[in-house]
Scaffold this active site. Structure first.
Site, PDB file in Angstrom:
ATOM      1  N   LYS A 151     -16.147  -8.677 -22.604  1.00 58.83           N
ATOM      2  CA  LYS A 151     -16.749  -7.487 -22.006  1.00 58.83           C
ATOM      3  C   LYS A 151     -15.583  -6.567 -21.637  1.00 58.83           C
ATOM      4  O   LYS A 151     -14.790  -6.867 -20.740  1.00 58.83           O
ATOM      5  CB  LYS A 151     -17.584  -7.877 -20.787  1.00 58.83           C
ATOM      6  CG  LYS A 151     -18.454  -6.735 -20.257  1.00 58.83           C
ATOM      7  CD  LYS A 151     -17.658  -5.883 -19.295  1.00 58.83           C
ATOM      8  CE  LYS A 151     -18.484  -4.756 -18.719  1.00 58.83           C
ATOM      9  NZ  LYS A 151     -17.645  -3.837 -17.906  1.00 58.83           N
TER      10      LYS A 151
ATOM     11  N   GLY B  55     -10.946  -9.531 -11.623  1.00 55.62           N
ATOM     12  CA  GLY B  55     -11.406  -8.277 -11.046  1.00 55.62           C
ATOM     13  C   GLY B  55     -11.645  -8.403  -9.556  1.00 55.62           C
ATOM     14  O   GLY B  55     -11.022  -9.210  -8.869  1.00 55.62           O
ATOM     15  N   SER B  56     -12.577  -7.626  -9.057  1.00 54.34           N
ATOM     16  CA  SER B  56     -12.831  -7.541  -7.620  1.00 54.34           C
ATOM     17  C   SER B  56     -13.669  -8.712  -7.128  1.00 54.34           C
ATOM     18  O   SER B  56     -14.364  -9.378  -7.898  1.00 54.34           O
ATOM     19  CB  SER B  56     -13.566  -6.241  -7.298  1.00 54.34           C
ATOM     20  OG  SER B  56     -14.887  -6.279  -7.837  1.00 54.34           O
TER      21      SER B  56
ATOM     22  N   GLY C  97     -17.471  -7.768  -7.758  1.00 54.19           N
ATOM     23  CA  GLY C  97     -17.917  -7.959  -9.129  1.00 54.19           C
ATOM     24  C   GLY C  97     -17.884  -9.416  -9.543  1.00 54.19           C
ATOM     25  O   GLY C  97     -18.821  -9.919 -10.188  1.00 54.19           O
ATOM     26  N   GLY C  98     -16.818 -10.112  -9.180  1.00 52.08           N
ATOM     27  CA  GLY C  98     -16.700 -11.515  -9.558  1.00 52.08           C
ATOM     28  C   GLY C  98     -17.754 -12.377  -8.906  1.00 52.08           C
ATOM     29  O   GLY C  98     -18.312 -13.279  -9.541  1.00 52.08           O
TER      30      GLY C  98
ATOM     31  N   GLU D 119     -11.025 -14.820 -11.171  1.00 53.74           N
ATOM     32  CA  GLU D 119      -9.873 -14.443 -10.343  1.00 53.74           C
ATOM     33  C   GLU D 119     -10.235 -13.154  -9.632  1.00 53.74           C
ATOM     34  O   GLU D 119     -10.529 -12.145 -10.284  1.00 53.74           O
ATOM     35  CB  GLU D 119      -8.622 -14.252 -11.192  1.00 53.74           C
ATOM     36  CG  GLU D 119      -7.413 -13.825 -10.372  1.00 53.74           C
ATOM     37  CD  GLU D 119      -6.298 -13.248 -11.200  1.00 53.74           C
ATOM     38  OE1 GLU D 119      -5.651 -12.285 -10.725  1.00 53.74           O
ATOM     39  OE2 GLU D 119      -6.071 -13.721 -12.325  1.00 53.74           O
TER      40      GLU D 119
ATOM     41  N   CYS E 231      -2.399  -7.977  -8.918  1.00 53.36           N
ATOM     42  CA  CYS E 231      -3.234  -8.909  -8.152  1.00 53.36           C
ATOM     43  C   CYS E 231      -2.408  -9.743  -7.186  1.00 53.36           C
ATOM     44  O   CYS E 231      -2.958 -10.340  -6.263  1.00 53.36           O
ATOM     45  CB  CYS E 231      -4.019  -9.814  -9.099  1.00 53.36           C
ATOM     46  SG  CYS E 231      -3.010 -10.643 -10.345  1.00 53.36           S
TER      47      CYS E 231
ATOM     48  N   GLU F 254      -7.910  -7.398   1.036  1.00 52.45           N
ATOM     49  CA  GLU F 254      -7.066  -6.677   0.082  1.00 52.45           C
ATOM     50  C   GLU F 254      -7.426  -5.192   0.055  1.00 52.45           C
ATOM     51  O   GLU F 254      -8.603  -4.821   0.054  1.00 52.45           O
ATOM     52  CB  GLU F 254      -7.249  -7.271  -1.318  1.00 52.45           C
ATOM     53  CG  GLU F 254      -6.443  -6.558  -2.391  1.00 52.45           C
ATOM     54  CD  GLU F 254      -6.740  -7.086  -3.797  1.00 52.45           C
ATOM     55  OE1 GLU F 254      -5.877  -6.917  -4.676  1.00 52.45           O
ATOM     56  OE2 GLU F 254      -7.829  -7.656  -4.005  1.00 52.45           O
TER      57      GLU F 254
END
Length: 519
Positions: free
Chosen positions: A168, A223-224, A227-228, A247, A284, A381
């Site tokens: 994706k 990603g965030s 979203g994750g 992650e 990250c 973060e």
């Protein structure tokens, strides 16, 4: 009549303007077709030699198209040609490294226990190795358009394991994604494999359709947290849940001891500035929280941090990956700076007021973080070129703050000479190492966390919310995410897979009756 598919645009983050339409968002039917094609192609990856050939050919094609790839990625990310040239080299190195792992075969973890009727209970003939899970969904990262995206570590490790992938694409670099996917698919056909061992889809809805598809066997995400976690929950809610290796967010705390600050305050301040602003703070593993001592040595460190950060800001335009991230950064800095007791000796800002940001840092007494409440926001973060410097009075305050931290990808210690050598009377170095180890997947001593070496011993992961599993997404053991063990009991020799037959016909590393044998 079905609605027309939405266009996918390549956007210049330096201006916020559209560059070109490069694709269309995948419909549910298009995602289904891509996954079914990948699922059908999985048999072509059953043998190891074609996998290794695919990975090496992909690396060669990416290298040959390097100038075009770097130009496309820079136009979509503003990360700069120097940074992206290095990232491309890292990406092709990953592909070749996994090809070598495939050739060696140790990842199959072959174990043979011969029958022993004299044991209690008697032991049958048992032969165990690992097999690929099936089609893997890969969710590309925003901040690494190559190394953690279409041709990145998730794709390389999945193909090495024998799993076809459907990626994706990230909306921040769709043209780069299309270019790299085309090269990977070309590498497949040139090595005698179906092009569909690598697929590519675009669009938010496609991401959900992908993780929910019944033929997707596992997923990898970078990603965030938001979203994750949404995708992780979707993977767990399926009728047949699948492994989801996400992650996500990480604060990456740093502890600077009094001894370290006294010995090298200026060097630590400059190093922190370089690590915090690298890639405009979009790594990250950016250090987002730094515990430093009160007093003269701590003041010197802050002065050095200020000077080095200002020097970076004077020479580099702070363009984030997209304007949405820029808005989130500015909002995040603003809400943090408004907390009681928070100061901004060098305030991060909005740069030119339209497209860029300026780097900076905030300070807060460590006691505020230990107390909780609204200051918990400082323990989350903030993506971009900012860090929070928490000044502590004693070791008790260090421990109180560390005890409140969530899981992280990294934790860093800056120790004095005696602490590093283990000769300090207080044993502070060893004690701090023990305190930060439960917080992170990688512990750095007297260095900085930015820069993740691709090496067999690397671990790029950590406790939740840094990741959703205990696996690594960097290094040779990343392949283990896409495999599962199977044991054959008392199986006739003629029916066994070649990897498990007597005589080790494939020359694989193995353990027989607990003893290592083979190549």
């Amino acid at each position: 009549m079905a609605a027309a598919a939405a266009p996918v645009w390549s956007v210049d983050p330096r201006t916020g303007k559209r560059r070109a339409q490069v694709a269309e968002e995948a419909t549910t039917d298009a995602v289904d077709a891509a996954v079914r094609a990948a699922h059908t192609a999985r048999g072509a990856l059953a043998d190891r030699p074609p996998r290794a050939a695919l990975l090496r050919r992909a690396a060669d094609l990416l290298d040959a198209a390097g100038e075009e790839i770097v130009a496309a990625a820079d136009a979509e990310t503003a990360l700069g040609s120097a940074r992206l040239t290095g990232e491309l080299a890292r990406t092709t190195y990953q592909l070749r490294s996994f090809a070598a792992i495939v050739d060696e075969g140790g990842f199959l973890d072959v174990r043979i226990d011969r029958p022993d009727p004299g044991l209690t209970p008697p032991r049958p003939d048992l032969r165990r190795y690992k097999i690929p899970l099936g089609a893997v969904a890969v969710y590309a990262a925003s901040n690494f358009p190559l190394a953690f995206s279409v041709p990145g570590g998730d794709t390389a490790s999945a193909l090495a394991a024998g799993c076809p992938v459907v990626v994706k694409a990230h909306p921040d670099h769709p043209a780069t994604s299309e270019l790299c996917a085309e090269l990977l698919r070309r590498a497949a056909t040139e090595t005698g494999l179906p092009a569909d061992v690598v697929g590519l889809v675009h669009g938010f809805r496609a991401g959900l359709d992908l993780v929910r598809h019944p033929l997707v066997a596992a997923a990898g995400f970078t990603g965030s947290v938001r979203g994750g976690r949404a995708l992780y929950d979707a993977a767990a809610a399926r009728p047949h849940p699948i492994p989801f290796h996400g992650e996500m967010g990480s604060l990456n705390p740093v502890v600077v001891t009094e001894a370290a600050a006294a010995e090298r305050a200026e060097r630590i301040g400059a190093g922190l500035a370089g690590s915090m602003t690298l890639g405009t703070g979009q790594f990250c593993v950016k250090p987002g929280l730094v515990l430093t001592p009160e007093g003269e040595a701590g003041d010197r460190l802050l002065a050095s941090l200020t000077a080095a950060t200002e020097a970076t800001a004077a020479t580099e335009a702070g363009v984030l990956l997209d304007h949405r991230m820029r808005d989130a950064f500015l909002d995040g800095v603003r809400s943090r700076a408004q907390l009681p007791g928070v100061q901004a000796p060098l305030a991060p800002g909005d740069g030119d007021g339209e497209h860029t940001v300026s780097a900076g840092f905030l300070t807060v007494p460590a006691a505020r973080l230990a107390a909780g409440g609204p200051h918990d926001l400082l323990l989350e973060e903030c993506f971009g070129p900012v860090t929070v410097v928490a000044r502590y009075a004693d070791d008790t305050e260090i421990g109180a703050v560390l005890a409140r931290l969530p899981g992280n990808l990294t934790a860093t210690l800056q120790l004095g000479d005696a602490e590093s050598a283990g000769t300090d009377a207080a044993g502070r170095g060893a004690r701090l190492l023990a305190e930060v180890t439960p917080l992170a997947g990688r512990v750095v001593v007297n260095g900085w966390p930015t820069g993740v070496a691709v090496a067999p011993a690397q671990h790029h992961g950590g406790p939740y919310p840094a990741t959703t599993s205990t696996a690594t997404s960097v290094g040779g053991t990343a392949i283990e995410r896409w495999l599962r063990p199977v044991a054959y009991q008392d199986t006739p020799p003629a029916l066994l897979p070649p990897e498990l037959r007597d005589g080790n016909p494939l020359g694989l590393p193995c353990r027989i009756d607990g003893r290592p044998e083979g190549a």
